[in-house]
Write a protein that holds these residues in place. Sequence first.
Motif, PDB file in Angstrom:
ATOM      1  N   THR A 178     -31.878  -2.425 -20.979  1.00 18.46           N
ATOM      2  CA  THR A 178     -32.748  -1.793 -19.980  1.00 18.46           C
ATOM      3  C   THR A 178     -33.529  -2.892 -19.298  1.00 18.46           C
ATOM      4  O   THR A 178     -34.069  -3.783 -19.939  1.00 18.46           O
ATOM      5  CB  THR A 178     -33.690  -0.781 -20.649  1.00 18.46           C
ATOM      6  OG1 THR A 178     -32.886   0.194 -21.312  1.00 18.46           O
ATOM      7  CG2 THR A 178     -34.541  -0.063 -19.616  1.00 18.46           C
ATOM      8  N   CYS A 179     -33.546  -2.828 -17.973  1.00 19.60           N
ATOM      9  CA  CYS A 179     -34.104  -3.892 -17.156  1.00 19.60           C
ATOM     10  C   CYS A 179     -35.264  -3.315 -16.338  1.00 19.60           C
ATOM     11  O   CYS A 179     -35.117  -2.235 -15.754  1.00 19.60           O
ATOM     12  CB  CYS A 179     -32.993  -4.330 -16.205  1.00 19.60           C
ATOM     13  SG  CYS A 179     -32.864  -6.034 -15.937  1.00 19.60           S
ATOM     14  N   ALA A 180     -36.362  -4.047 -16.261  1.00 20.39           N
ATOM     15  CA  ALA A 180     -37.524  -3.567 -15.499  1.00 20.39           C
ATOM     16  C   ALA A 180     -37.367  -3.954 -14.035  1.00 20.39           C
ATOM     17  O   ALA A 180     -38.137  -4.740 -13.483  1.00 20.39           O
ATOM     18  CB  ALA A 180     -38.800  -4.147 -16.086  1.00 20.39           C
ATOM     19  N   ALA A 181     -36.315  -3.425 -13.419  1.00 16.93           N
ATOM     20  CA  ALA A 181     -36.052  -3.716 -12.007  1.00 16.93           C
ATOM     21  C   ALA A 181     -35.321  -2.542 -11.386  1.00 16.93           C
ATOM     22  O   ALA A 181     -34.610  -1.808 -12.073  1.00 16.93           O
ATOM     23  CB  ALA A 181     -35.212  -4.983 -11.868  1.00 16.93           C
ATOM     24  N   ASN A 182     -35.500  -2.387 -10.090  1.00 15.72           N
ATOM     25  CA  ASN A 182     -34.773  -1.351  -9.359  1.00 15.72           C
ATOM     26  C   ASN A 182     -33.268  -1.625  -9.438  1.00 15.72           C
ATOM     27  O   ASN A 182     -32.838  -2.781  -9.377  1.00 15.72           O
ATOM     28  CB  ASN A 182     -35.239  -1.333  -7.900  1.00 15.72           C
ATOM     29  CG  ASN A 182     -34.592  -0.228  -7.094  1.00 15.72           C
ATOM     30  OD1 ASN A 182     -33.517  -0.418  -6.519  1.00 15.72           O
ATOM     31  ND2 ASN A 182     -35.214   0.935  -7.083  1.00 15.72           N
ATOM     32  N   TRP A 183     -32.511  -0.566  -9.538  1.00 17.57           N
ATOM     33  CA  TRP A 183     -31.063  -0.691  -9.730  1.00 17.57           C
ATOM     34  C   TRP A 183     -30.386  -1.448  -8.595  1.00 17.57           C
ATOM     35  O   TRP A 183     -29.409  -2.171  -8.820  1.00 17.57           O
ATOM     36  CB  TRP A 183     -30.453   0.710  -9.897  1.00 17.57           C
ATOM     37  CG  TRP A 183     -30.501   1.549  -8.648  1.00 17.57           C
ATOM     38  CD1 TRP A 183     -31.582   2.211  -8.136  1.00 17.57           C
ATOM     39  CD2 TRP A 183     -29.418   1.805  -7.738  1.00 17.57           C
ATOM     40  NE1 TRP A 183     -31.241   2.848  -6.972  1.00 17.57           N
ATOM     41  CE2 TRP A 183     -29.919   2.631  -6.708  1.00 17.57           C
ATOM     42  CE3 TRP A 183     -28.081   1.422  -7.709  1.00 17.57           C
ATOM     43  CZ2 TRP A 183     -29.114   3.074  -5.655  1.00 17.57           C
ATOM     44  CZ3 TRP A 183     -27.276   1.863  -6.650  1.00 17.57           C
ATOM     45  CH2 TRP A 183     -27.805   2.685  -5.648  1.00 17.57           C
ATOM     46  N   LYS A 184     -30.919  -1.333  -7.354  1.00 17.97           N
ATOM     47  CA  LYS A 184     -30.259  -1.990  -6.214  1.00 17.97           C
ATOM     48  C   LYS A 184     -30.471  -3.504  -6.246  1.00 17.97           C
ATOM     49  O   LYS A 184     -29.616  -4.261  -5.796  1.00 17.97           O
ATOM     50  CB  LYS A 184     -30.783  -1.411  -4.885  1.00 17.97           C
ATOM     51  CG  LYS A 184     -30.447   0.066  -4.709  1.00 17.97           C
ATOM     52  CD  LYS A 184     -30.776   0.573  -3.322  1.00 17.97           C
ATOM     53  CE  LYS A 184     -32.246   0.480  -3.004  1.00 17.97           C
ATOM     54  NZ  LYS A 184     -33.098   1.381  -3.845  1.00 17.97           N
ATOM     55  N   ILE A 185     -31.623  -3.932  -6.784  1.00 16.63           N
ATOM     56  CA  ILE A 185     -31.838  -5.383  -6.898  1.00 16.63           C
ATOM     57  C   ILE A 185     -30.766  -5.980  -7.807  1.00 16.63           C
ATOM     58  O   ILE A 185     -30.193  -7.030  -7.515  1.00 16.63           O
ATOM     59  CB  ILE A 185     -33.252  -5.667  -7.457  1.00 16.63           C
ATOM     60  CG1 ILE A 185     -34.284  -5.334  -6.387  1.00 16.63           C
ATOM     61  CG2 ILE A 185     -33.381  -7.122  -7.907  1.00 16.63           C
ATOM     62  CD1 ILE A 185     -35.712  -5.530  -6.835  1.00 16.63           C
ATOM     63  N   LEU A 186     -30.468  -5.279  -8.896  1.00 16.15           N
ATOM     64  CA  LEU A 186     -29.464  -5.782  -9.844  1.00 16.15           C
ATOM     65  C   LEU A 186     -28.082  -5.757  -9.207  1.00 16.15           C
ATOM     66  O   LEU A 186     -27.295  -6.701  -9.347  1.00 16.15           O
ATOM     67  CB  LEU A 186     -29.499  -4.940 -11.118  1.00 16.15           C
ATOM     68  CG  LEU A 186     -30.881  -4.880 -11.793  1.00 16.15           C
ATOM     69  CD1 LEU A 186     -30.831  -3.985 -13.021  1.00 16.15           C
ATOM     70  CD2 LEU A 186     -31.367  -6.270 -12.168  1.00 16.15           C
ATOM     71  N   LEU A 187     -27.789  -4.679  -8.477  1.00 18.40           N
ATOM     72  CA  LEU A 187     -26.481  -4.572  -7.828  1.00 18.40           C
ATOM     73  C   LEU A 187     -26.319  -5.646  -6.742  1.00 18.40           C
ATOM     74  O   LEU A 187     -25.276  -6.305  -6.650  1.00 18.40           O
ATOM     75  CB  LEU A 187     -26.348  -3.162  -7.241  1.00 18.40           C
ATOM     76  CG  LEU A 187     -25.014  -2.799  -6.619  1.00 18.40           C
ATOM     77  CD1 LEU A 187     -24.674  -1.338  -6.927  1.00 18.40           C
ATOM     78  CD2 LEU A 187     -25.014  -3.005  -5.115  1.00 18.40           C
ATOM     79  N   GLU A 188     -27.368  -5.838  -5.956  1.00 20.27           N
ATOM     80  CA  GLU A 188     -27.293  -6.808  -4.854  1.00 20.27           C
ATOM     81  C   GLU A 188     -27.018  -8.229  -5.373  1.00 20.27           C
ATOM     82  O   GLU A 188     -26.332  -9.016  -4.715  1.00 20.27           O
ATOM     83  CB  GLU A 188     -28.611  -6.775  -4.054  1.00 20.27           C
ATOM     84  CG  GLU A 188     -28.731  -5.504  -3.205  1.00 20.27           C
ATOM     85  CD  GLU A 188     -30.155  -5.253  -2.692  1.00 20.27           C
ATOM     86  OE1 GLU A 188     -31.052  -6.059  -3.000  1.00 20.27           O
ATOM     87  OE2 GLU A 188     -30.349  -4.236  -2.001  1.00 20.27           O
ATOM     88  N   GLY A 189     -27.543  -8.524  -6.573  1.00 20.04           N
ATOM     89  CA  GLY A 189     -27.326  -9.863  -7.141  1.00 20.04           C
ATOM     90  C   GLY A 189     -25.874 -10.150  -7.475  1.00 20.04           C
ATOM     91  O   GLY A 189     -25.484 -11.303  -7.657  1.00 20.04           O
ATOM     92  N   GLY A 190     -25.048  -9.079  -7.526  1.00 19.05           N
ATOM     93  CA  GLY A 190     -23.648  -9.273  -7.894  1.00 19.05           C
ATOM     94  C   GLY A 190     -22.718  -9.452  -6.722  1.00 19.05           C
ATOM     95  O   GLY A 190     -21.583  -9.910  -6.888  1.00 19.05           O
ATOM     96  N   ILE A 191     -23.158  -9.087  -5.507  1.00 18.41           N
ATOM     97  CA  ILE A 191     -22.193  -9.010  -4.399  1.00 18.41           C
ATOM     98  C   ILE A 191     -22.390 -10.106  -3.352  1.00 18.41           C
ATOM     99  O   ILE A 191     -21.952  -9.980  -2.222  1.00 18.41           O
ATOM    100  CB  ILE A 191     -22.165  -7.595  -3.753  1.00 18.41           C
ATOM    101  CG1 ILE A 191     -23.570  -7.150  -3.322  1.00 18.41           C
ATOM    102  CG2 ILE A 191     -21.556  -6.592  -4.731  1.00 18.41           C
ATOM    103  CD1 ILE A 191     -23.597  -5.766  -2.659  1.00 18.41           C
ATOM    104  N   GLU A 192     -23.047 -11.173  -3.753  1.00 23.90           N
ATOM    105  CA  GLU A 192     -23.097 -12.363  -2.885  1.00 23.90           C
ATOM    106  C   GLU A 192     -22.989 -13.606  -3.772  1.00 23.90           C
ATOM    107  O   GLU A 192     -23.373 -13.582  -4.935  1.00 23.90           O
ATOM    108  CB  GLU A 192     -24.380 -12.379  -2.037  1.00 23.90           C
ATOM    109  CG  GLU A 192     -25.686 -12.125  -2.782  1.00 23.90           C
ATOM    110  CD  GLU A 192     -26.393 -13.363  -3.297  1.00 23.90           C
ATOM    111  OE1 GLU A 192     -25.826 -14.458  -3.204  1.00 23.90           O
ATOM    112  OE2 GLU A 192     -27.496 -13.210  -3.833  1.00 23.90           O
ATOM    113  N   ALA A 193     -22.464 -14.679  -3.178  1.00 21.82           N
ATOM    114  CA  ALA A 193     -22.324 -15.942  -3.905  1.00 21.82           C
ATOM    115  C   ALA A 193     -23.356 -16.965  -3.445  1.00 21.82           C
ATOM    116  O   ALA A 193     -23.323 -18.117  -3.873  1.00 21.82           O
ATOM    117  CB  ALA A 193     -20.914 -16.503  -3.703  1.00 21.82           C
ATOM    118  N   TYR A 194     -24.248 -16.547  -2.553  1.00 20.57           N
ATOM    119  CA  TYR A 194     -25.256 -17.447  -1.976  1.00 20.57           C
ATOM    120  C   TYR A 194     -26.134 -18.056  -3.078  1.00 20.57           C
ATOM    121  O   TYR A 194     -26.600 -19.180  -2.963  1.00 20.57           O
ATOM    122  CB  TYR A 194     -26.073 -16.605  -0.982  1.00 20.57           C
ATOM    123  CG  TYR A 194     -27.102 -17.295  -0.138  1.00 20.57           C
ATOM    124  CD1 TYR A 194     -26.961 -18.622   0.279  1.00 20.57           C
ATOM    125  CD2 TYR A 194     -28.226 -16.584   0.305  1.00 20.57           C
ATOM    126  CE1 TYR A 194     -27.919 -19.203   1.095  1.00 20.57           C
ATOM    127  CE2 TYR A 194     -29.179 -17.163   1.111  1.00 20.57           C
ATOM    128  CZ  TYR A 194     -29.031 -18.475   1.504  1.00 20.57           C
ATOM    129  OH  TYR A 194     -29.982 -19.042   2.301  1.00 20.57           O
TER     130      TYR A 194
END
Length: 381
Positions: free
Chosen positions: A201-217
């Motif tokens: 369980t992560c204390a972060a909004n689900w989209k922040i976690l998802l967004e971290g996966g879909i870019e290589a920047y």
Amino acid sequence: MDRELELELLDELISLDQEKLAYLDEDIALSPVEHYCDPDHFAQEHDRVFRSYPQIAAHCSELPEPGSFLRRDLAGLPAFLTRDRDGQVHAFLNVCRHRGARLVEDEKGCKHSFSCPYHAWTWSNTGDLRGVPHQKQGFPDLDKSKYGLIRLPCSEISGWIWVVPNPKSSFDIAAFVAPAAADFAWLDGGNLRMGPSNQITCAANWKILLEGGIEAYHFRVAHKDTIGPFFPDNLSSYRMMGHHMRSVLPRVTIGDLHSRPRDSWNIRDEANVLYTFFPTSQFLVQQDHLIWIRTEPLAADQTRLTLTTMVPADAPTDLDAHWQKNHQITMHTLSEDFDIGEAIQSGLASGANDALTFGRYEGALTQFANMMAQAVSDPAA
Ligand code: FES
Ligand SMILES: [Fe+2]
């Protein structure tokens, strides 16, 4: 994906790599901060997206035989899945139709009927009410056909079990999955089994976690001590497949791929392929396994993730230590992303930013945000 597309995706990344160019969208975009921390916005997402769209609830191997069942909460709904004598999968609310007790207590098992722990009303694993103790006197005119278990829309497609966590939904799951059907066929989910699994369980909004996966920047920066050196700086591509997305995150080996025979090219050897099935299911596809990421948004600032390494069903058990090691590497790498995600969340309400800014390298994030905005504003679309 078919061979032609696999080569096309590799060709595109090879030429970007050779020319030292990035995969760019037209514009930068802004994503309002309240989309990540406002409880009212989260409530809208919950009602209009998590409770309205299908999600991958289980893998077929979790219901391996007729009579198998599995308890699973879906977007906060207590549910359970069954496989009947004919092999058909069903999903039901895990709520007794008499006075509402939780019908199934065990996490999983094999049973052809389910008896309520309160007064023992009993249902078949196809949801039909079979038995009511002392019915004649107590419920003389009970129409059993009106007391079937409450069903959730459910489909088994290429080894994955999709469920809409809304009993009133008439969502066409097959049509929703269809744009990614060729990729599901390529992944051959029916011939996978579950390997190591972790829930965090992560204390972060689900989209922040998802967004971290879909870019290589961020790879060369945030993952400099782990996977960063294995990936070219800031190179990835993506394609939409209806609501879903396929991101390709090449490894440095792509640099000399053009010098190897084209027939031998295999995208799984040269890149991580990350699928985002709208809204909360992801597959991170690697050389010989994939990681199934099941995201459960719990609150605007809290997310539960279940990460399971899925391995070939026929892999010998002496490879188990290999999968375990891979799984630990994945968990370690993702923990770098999750730590950053929690730090982002803790600063969101500070007033520093009205919006997060997505650059032209981060177009996949913009596409996902647009898809979410459309689903929140028009759940029927
Ligand atoms: S509440 Fe389930 S049988 Fe009474
Ligand atoms: Fe990352």
